[in-house]
Design an enzyme around this catalytic site. Structure first.
Site, mmCIF file in Angstrom:
data_model
loop_
_atom_site.group_PDB
_atom_site.id
_atom_site.type_symbol
_atom_site.label_atom_id
_atom_site.label_comp_id
_atom_site.label_asym_id
_atom_site.label_seq_id
_atom_site.Cartn_x
_atom_site.Cartn_y
_atom_site.Cartn_z
ATOM 1 C CB SER A 62 -0.957 -0.037 1.192
ATOM 2 O OG SER A 62 -1.911 0.988 1.121
ATOM 3 C CD GLU A 87 -14.149 15.462 -6.710
ATOM 4 O OE1 GLU A 87 -13.019 15.887 -7.044
ATOM 5 O OE2 GLU A 87 -14.883 16.033 -5.903
ATOM 6 C CG HIS A 106 -5.726 -0.449 -1.046
ATOM 7 N ND1 HIS A 106 -5.967 -1.533 -0.223
ATOM 8 C CD2 HIS A 106 -4.732 0.269 -0.444
ATOM 9 C CE1 HIS A 106 -5.163 -1.468 0.840
ATOM 10 N NE2 HIS A 106 -4.406 -0.399 0.717
#
Length: 286
Positions: A143, A161, A185
């Site tokens: 991550s 967005e 992710h």
């Protein structure tokens, strides 16, 4: 691009840590899991592994989780280096651990914490030098620990967005692999838009979207996919239309001819040649 002698293993987050009680599941973790690959690349269960949970808001708990996971893989020489300030990165104890380790494992969390507390310090210098010059030296990260490996680092941004200018925030990473921009992710959190904007801003760089429990072993400028999910490659070198520079923040972007590749376990991508190699359909899962 000069070839680094060491190995990078960026991981998309939420990698299997062998915590399920089912015996078959545990055997699969030991024989096939991402952390198994980390240990193997570092030289096996005798490798000296240093876990750095700097990115995490709960570094003690995260460190303990990795100690347990690596112990399941038979590793006994594992140390947690809990760096919470730049001063910690300059301590002789920290320098000694980084100098002698076979593998450095960065946890998830906030990647900006890694760059703020480690970037530009003595241990950052040592990690970069060893990765460049030492065969068998491994830098792994999950991550946030994967995203900080690039030079142009995604520091945050809205996935809701998508494809809107300003949806991604960029920052400087630790520059271990400057030719890539890494996001994690990737599938679960729908981050296609923000890595598309990152590549629109830096079209000469390759965007890498890593799904959870999925990673890449990067050696000799070649990336091989490991784990249970997918890696999405974004190649913007042949973009024909890119209006990112002229748009106001909040405006939808237009991008054409962005090449993408979807890779899974065992497939590979060559960073310099920009070529993909996929396993034959009848090839065994590895």
């Amino acid at each position: 691009m000069l070839t680094n002698k060491g190995t990078l293993i960026p991981i998309g987050g939420n990698e299997d840590k062998g915590t399920e009680e089912n015996e078959q599941y545990t055997l699969e973790f030991i024989d096939e899991g991402i952390l198994y690959h980390v240990v193997r690349e570092a030289g096996g269960s005798d490798a000296k592994i240093v876990v750095i949970p700097t990115a995490s808001s709960i570094p003690v708990e995260v460190g303990e989780n990795y100690l347990e996971a690596f112990s399941t893989l038979g590793c006994e020489n594992v140390t947690v280096l809990d760096i919470r300030s730049k001063a910690d990165s300059e301590k002789q104890e920290s320098i000694d651990l980084i100098t002698s380790a076979n593998c450095i494992m960065f946890s998830g969390g906030d990647q900006s914490k890694i760059t703020d507390k480690i970037g530009g310090t003595k241990i950052h210098e040592i990690i970069r030098h060893r990765y460049k010059n030492e065969k068998g030296f491994v830098v792994a990260g999950t991550s946030a620990g994967a995203m900080m490996m690039s030079q142009e680092m995604i520091a945050g941004g809205s996935a809701t967005e998508s494809f809107i200018k300003g949806a991604v925030n960029m920052y400087k990473g630790l520059s271990l692999i400057p030719g890539l921009i890494i996001d994690t992710h990737f599938i679960k959190r729908g981050r296609f838009g923000r890595i598309s904007e990152a590549v629109a801003k830096f079209p000469k760089l390759i965007g890498i979207g890593l799904a959870e429990d999925t990673g890449m072993i990067i050696k000799n400028n070649k990336c091989r996919v490991i784990g249970s999910g997918m890696v999405i490659i974004f190649d913007g070198r042949r973009i024909k239309h890119n209006n990112h520079k002229i748009l106001s923040p909040g405006t939808p972007m237009s991008l054409t001819n962005m090449r993408t590749h979807i890779l899974s376990n065992g497939d590979s991508f060559h960073i310099d040649k920009k070529k993909v190699k996929v396993l034959a359909i009848e090839a065994p899962f590895i």
